[in-house]
Design a protein around this motif. Structure first.
Motif, PDB file in Angstrom:
ATOM      1  N   GLU A   1     -58.548   5.212  29.148  1.00 18.87           N
ATOM      2  CA  GLU A   1     -59.350   4.345  30.025  1.00 18.87           C
ATOM      3  C   GLU A   1     -59.796   3.091  29.278  1.00 18.87           C
ATOM      4  OE1 GLU A   1     -59.984   4.271  33.151  1.00 18.87           O
ATOM      5  OE2 GLU A   1     -59.144   6.212  33.756  1.00 18.87           O
ATOM      6  N   ARG A   2     -60.301   3.262  28.062  1.00 20.93           N
ATOM      7  CA  ARG A   2     -60.766   2.107  27.281  1.00 20.93           C
ATOM      8  C   ARG A   2     -59.580   1.216  26.895  1.00 20.93           C
ATOM      9  NH1 ARG A   2     -65.259   0.606  24.323  1.00 20.93           N
ATOM     10  NH2 ARG A   2     -64.830  -1.382  23.309  1.00 20.93           N
ATOM     11  N   GLN A   3     -58.479   1.815  26.499  1.00 20.26           N
ATOM     12  CA  GLN A   3     -57.311   1.036  26.096  1.00 20.26           C
ATOM     13  C   GLN A   3     -56.753   0.224  27.263  1.00 20.26           C
ATOM     14  OE1 GLN A   3     -55.823   4.745  24.000  1.00 20.26           O
ATOM     15  NE2 GLN A   3     -54.705   3.227  22.818  1.00 20.26           N
ATOM     16  N   GLN A   4     -56.706   0.834  28.444  1.00 20.39           N
ATOM     17  CA  GLN A   4     -56.220   0.094  29.609  1.00 20.39           C
ATOM     18  C   GLN A   4     -57.168  -1.048  29.965  1.00 20.39           C
ATOM     19  OE1 GLN A   4     -54.204   1.433  33.620  1.00 20.39           O
ATOM     20  NE2 GLN A   4     -56.389   1.854  33.766  1.00 20.39           N
ATOM     21  N   GLN A   5     -58.445  -0.802  29.891  1.00 19.96           N
ATOM     22  CA  GLN A   5     -59.437  -1.847  30.162  1.00 19.96           C
ATOM     23  C   GLN A   5     -59.238  -3.028  29.212  1.00 19.96           C
ATOM     24  OE1 GLN A   5     -63.488  -0.377  29.958  1.00 19.96           O
ATOM     25  NE2 GLN A   5     -64.327  -2.420  29.636  1.00 19.96           N
ATOM     26  N   ASN A   6     -59.048  -2.742  27.939  1.00 19.94           N
ATOM     27  CA  ASN A   6     -58.798  -3.801  26.964  1.00 19.94           C
ATOM     28  C   ASN A   6     -57.480  -4.522  27.241  1.00 19.94           C
ATOM     29  OD1 ASN A   6     -61.168  -3.364  25.588  1.00 19.94           O
ATOM     30  ND2 ASN A   6     -60.242  -2.318  23.838  1.00 19.94           N
ATOM     31  N   ALA A   7     -56.465  -3.763  27.645  1.00 18.65           N
ATOM     32  CA  ALA A   7     -55.155  -4.363  27.923  1.00 18.65           C
ATOM     33  C   ALA A   7     -55.247  -5.366  29.066  1.00 18.65           C
ATOM     34  CB  ALA A   7     -54.134  -3.268  28.249  1.00 18.65           C
ATOM     35  N   PHE A   8     -55.952  -5.012  30.118  1.00 15.28           N
ATOM     36  CA  PHE A   8     -56.116  -5.933  31.235  1.00 15.28           C
ATOM     37  C   PHE A   8     -56.761  -7.233  30.775  1.00 15.28           C
ATOM     38  CE2 PHE A   8     -55.481  -2.539  34.446  1.00 15.28           C
ATOM     39  CZ  PHE A   8     -54.737  -3.260  35.372  1.00 15.28           C
ATOM     40  N   ALA A   9     -57.769  -7.131  29.919  1.00 13.66           N
ATOM     41  CA  ALA A   9     -58.462  -8.331  29.439  1.00 13.66           C
ATOM     42  C   ALA A   9     -57.534  -9.197  28.589  1.00 13.66           C
ATOM     43  CB  ALA A   9     -59.704  -7.934  28.647  1.00 13.66           C
ATOM     44  N   ILE A  10     -56.738  -8.587  27.727  1.00 16.50           N
ATOM     45  CA  ILE A  10     -55.803  -9.348  26.889  1.00 16.50           C
ATOM     46  C   ILE A  10     -54.731  -9.999  27.747  1.00 16.50           C
ATOM     47  CG2 ILE A  10     -53.995  -9.105  25.127  1.00 16.50           C
ATOM     48  CD1 ILE A  10     -55.808  -7.074  23.732  1.00 16.50           C
ATOM     49  N   VAL A  11     -54.233  -9.281  28.751  1.00 17.48           N
ATOM     50  CA  VAL A  11     -53.244  -9.861  29.662  1.00 17.48           C
ATOM     51  C   VAL A  11     -53.807 -11.113  30.327  1.00 17.48           C
ATOM     52  CG1 VAL A  11     -52.103  -9.494  31.886  1.00 17.48           C
ATOM     53  CG2 VAL A  11     -51.922  -7.761  30.102  1.00 17.48           C
ATOM     54  N   GLN A  12     -55.029 -11.044  30.810  1.00 16.43           N
ATOM     55  CA  GLN A  12     -55.626 -12.217  31.462  1.00 16.43           C
ATOM     56  C   GLN A  12     -55.783 -13.376  30.484  1.00 16.43           C
ATOM     57  OE1 GLN A  12     -55.989 -12.422  34.752  1.00 16.43           O
ATOM     58  NE2 GLN A  12     -55.131 -10.336  34.781  1.00 16.43           N
ATOM     59  N   TRP A  13     -56.131 -13.077  29.247  1.00 13.81           N
ATOM     60  CA  TRP A  13     -56.254 -14.140  28.242  1.00 13.81           C
ATOM     61  C   TRP A  13     -54.897 -14.768  27.945  1.00 13.81           C
ATOM     62  CZ3 TRP A  13     -54.353 -15.064  23.320  1.00 13.81           C
ATOM     63  CH2 TRP A  13     -54.967 -16.105  22.621  1.00 13.81           C
ATOM     64  N   LEU A  14     -53.870 -13.939  27.804  1.00 16.99           N
ATOM     65  CA  LEU A  14     -52.530 -14.456  27.524  1.00 16.99           C
ATOM     66  C   LEU A  14     -52.025 -15.347  28.668  1.00 16.99           C
ATOM     67  CD1 LEU A  14     -50.864 -11.225  26.065  1.00 16.99           C
ATOM     68  CD2 LEU A  14     -51.327 -13.331  24.792  1.00 16.99           C
ATOM     69  N   LEU A  15     -52.367 -14.974  29.889  1.00 18.33           N
ATOM     70  CA  LEU A  15     -51.901 -15.755  31.038  1.00 18.33           C
ATOM     71  C   LEU A  15     -52.483 -17.168  31.056  1.00 18.33           C
ATOM     72  CD1 LEU A  15     -52.061 -13.039  33.856  1.00 18.33           C
ATOM     73  CD2 LEU A  15     -49.989 -14.090  32.911  1.00 18.33           C
ATOM     74  N   THR A  16     -53.599 -17.369  30.392  1.00 22.13           N
ATOM     75  CA  THR A  16     -54.217 -18.705  30.355  1.00 22.13           C
ATOM     76  C   THR A  16     -53.790 -19.514  29.137  1.00 22.13           C
ATOM     77  OG1 THR A  16     -56.187 -17.947  29.120  1.00 22.13           O
ATOM     78  CG2 THR A  16     -56.244 -17.770  31.539  1.00 22.13           C
TER      79      THR A  16
END
Length: 379
Positions: A253-268
Motif C-alpha cells: 500500500e505504501r509503495q503504491q502510494q509513493n509510486a503514484f506520486a513519483i509518476v505524477q512528478w515524472l509527468l511534469t
C-alpha cells in the motif's frame, strides 16, 4: 475459517500448526538436514530437508493461501522455480511466451531449454493473436503481466480461455504485483510463479522463488521434480521470507502510494518523454488492470530525453540506489539495457522499446518528499 488477506500473511489458513507445539509466536527455523524416525515403518512426517522441512512447509502453506492455490513449492530463487517448472516439458514441445519478460527468463528459455529441444515463440501477449501461434506441439503459454520492464498488461482471463480451449498449460509470472494485488489462479491460470526475493521477502536480504499450482496432478509432478533436482529453499531463508510476508499488504500500500506520486512528478518533467505505469488512465492496459487486479503496484518505467541524461541520473541519485532487483522497502533504479536485460539481443530489446534512454524504478517505503527531492537533484 476464511481469513482476510492481511491475516493470511501472518498465519496462512492455519493458526494452529501441528508441527509447532512450543507456542513460539515466530515460527521456528528447523535448521536440520535430516530427521530421526521413531522406529522402522514409522515417521514424524519428515525425513530429509531436501524433501520437506517444517519451516519451508509453513512458508509454502502461507504462499498457497495467499494465491488461493492447491499447493505451493518454495525454491532457492525465482529462476530455480522456473527452471524446475520447465522440466514438465519434453524435447519437441513448444511454448508460447511473452516477449517482454525478465531477462533471466529469456536467457533460460533461449540457452538452456532450447538446448533441450523445447521451442519458443516470443510474442506480445498483450495484443498479438495468440491462437495464430498455436501448433500441434504447443504445450503451454507463459506470460508476465505487467511485463518487465515495459509494463505491458495481458488479459489473464482471455488467455486462460484460449489455453483451456486448446488444452494448454497456462503459466503467469506474478512477481510485479504479488498476490496482494493480483491472483492469476482465480482468473483461470494453472500455475503462478514468483521471484520471492522481491515483494514477498520485501527487504532485499535473501533469494527465493515460488510455484503455486491449481491441481493435485500438477502438485504431484512438480513435487517429484522438486525433490529430484534439489533446489528447495533452505530453512533460514524460508524464515526470512515468512517474516517478510507478514508486512506484505502494508508495504505494498505504501509503495503504491509513493509510486503514484513519483509518476505524477515524472509527468511534469520536461526531460521525461514517456512514463509507463498501468495506473495511468491513458495506459493501454489500464482498463484490463482494473478488471483483473486490485492495484497497480509500485513498479514504473520511464524514458528520458537522452542516453547521457539516463547515465547522469544513475550516477547522481543519492537516497535511491542504482541496483538490480525490486520489491524491497528501499527504492531502486535500474538500467535494463545493461542489467536485467543485458543478455537479450539488441534486436529484441529495440523491438520491445528497451533502449539507452529507459530507466526502471522499484519504489520503496521512504518518505515521498525525500524520494522526489532525490530525483529532482539527480535530473
Amino acid at each position: 475459517m476464511d481469513y482476510k488477506f492481511t491475516t493470511k500473511c501472518i498465519y496462512g489458513d492455519n493458526t494452529n500448526n501441528t508441527c509447532e507445539n512450543t507456542g513460539a509466536i515466530s515460527f521456528p527455523i528447523y535448521q536440520t538436514a535430516t530427521f530421526a524416525h521413531p522406529g522402522l515403518g514409522s515417521s514424524t512426517g519428515y525425513d530429509y530437508s531436501r524433501l520437506q522441512n517444517p519451516t519451508r512447509e509453513q512458508l509454502e502453506n502461507v504462499v498457497c493461501s495467499l494465491e488461493n492455490g492447491f499447493d505451493a513449492l518454495a525454491f532457492s530463487s525465482g529462476m530455480a522455480a522456473i527452471t524446475a517448472l520447465m522440466e514438465l516439458f519434453h524435447p519437441g514441445d513448444h511454448v508460447i511466451s511473452g516477449n517482454d519478460l525478465y531477462g533471466g527468463s529469456i536467457r533460460l528459455f533461449n540457452h538452456i531449454n532450447r538446448k533441450n529441444q523445447i521451442t519458443f515463440d516470443f510474442i506480445d501477449t498483450s495484443k498479438d493473436d495468440i491462437e495464430k501461434h498455436i501448433t500441434p506441439s504447443t504445450k503451454a503459454i507463459f506470460i508476465e503481466t505487467p511485463t518487465n520492464p515495459m509494463m505491458n498488461v495481458t488479459d489473464i482471463r482471455k488467455v486462460a480461455s484460449i489455453a483451456r480451449k486448446h488444452g494448454l498449460l497456462f503459466i503467469v509470472d506474478n512477481t510485479f504485483l504479488s498476490p496482494y494485488f493480483q491472483n492469476p489462479l482465480d482468473l483461470g491460470a494453472d500455475v503462478v510463479v514468483h521471484s520471492g526475493t522481491k515483494f514477498m521477502g520485501g527487504h532485499n536480504d535473501t533469494l527465493a522463488g515460488f510455484i503455486v499450482v491449481n491441481s493435485k496432478e500438477l502438485s504431484e509432478k512438480l513435487r517429484f521434480i522438486f525433490k529430484t533436482v534439489g533446489s528447495g529453499l533452505a530453512p533460514f531463508d524460508s524464515w526470512l521470507i515468512l517474516r517478510g510476508i507478514k508486512t506484505l499488504a502494508i508495504r505494498l500500500e505504501r509503495q503504491q502510494q509513493n509510486a503514484f506520486a513519483i509518476v505524477q512528478w515524472l509527468l511534469t518533467n520536461e526531460k521525461v518523454k514517456n512514463v509507463y505505469y498501468p495506473g495511468l488512465p491513458d495506459h493501454p492496459g489500464y482498463e484490463i488492470s482494473k478488471l483483473q487486479s486490485s492495484g497497480f503496484g509500485s513498479m514504473l518505467t520511464f524514458e528520458v530525453e537522452s542516453a547521457d541524461l539516463a547515465r547522469h541520473i544513475l550516477g547522481s541519485v543519492k537516497l535511491i540506489r542504482f541496483a538490480e532487483s525490486l520489491g524491497g522497502v528501499e527504492t531502486l533504479i535500474t538500467y535494463p539495457i545493461t542489467q536485467t536485460h543485458a543478455d537479450v539481443s539488441d534486436e529484441d530489446r529495440e523491438k520491445n522499446g528497451i533502449t539507452e534512454t529507459i530507466l526502471r524504478i522499484s519504489v520503496g517505503i521512504e518518505d515521498i518528499s525525500d524520494l522526489i527531492n532525490d530525483l529532482a537533484q539527480a535530473f
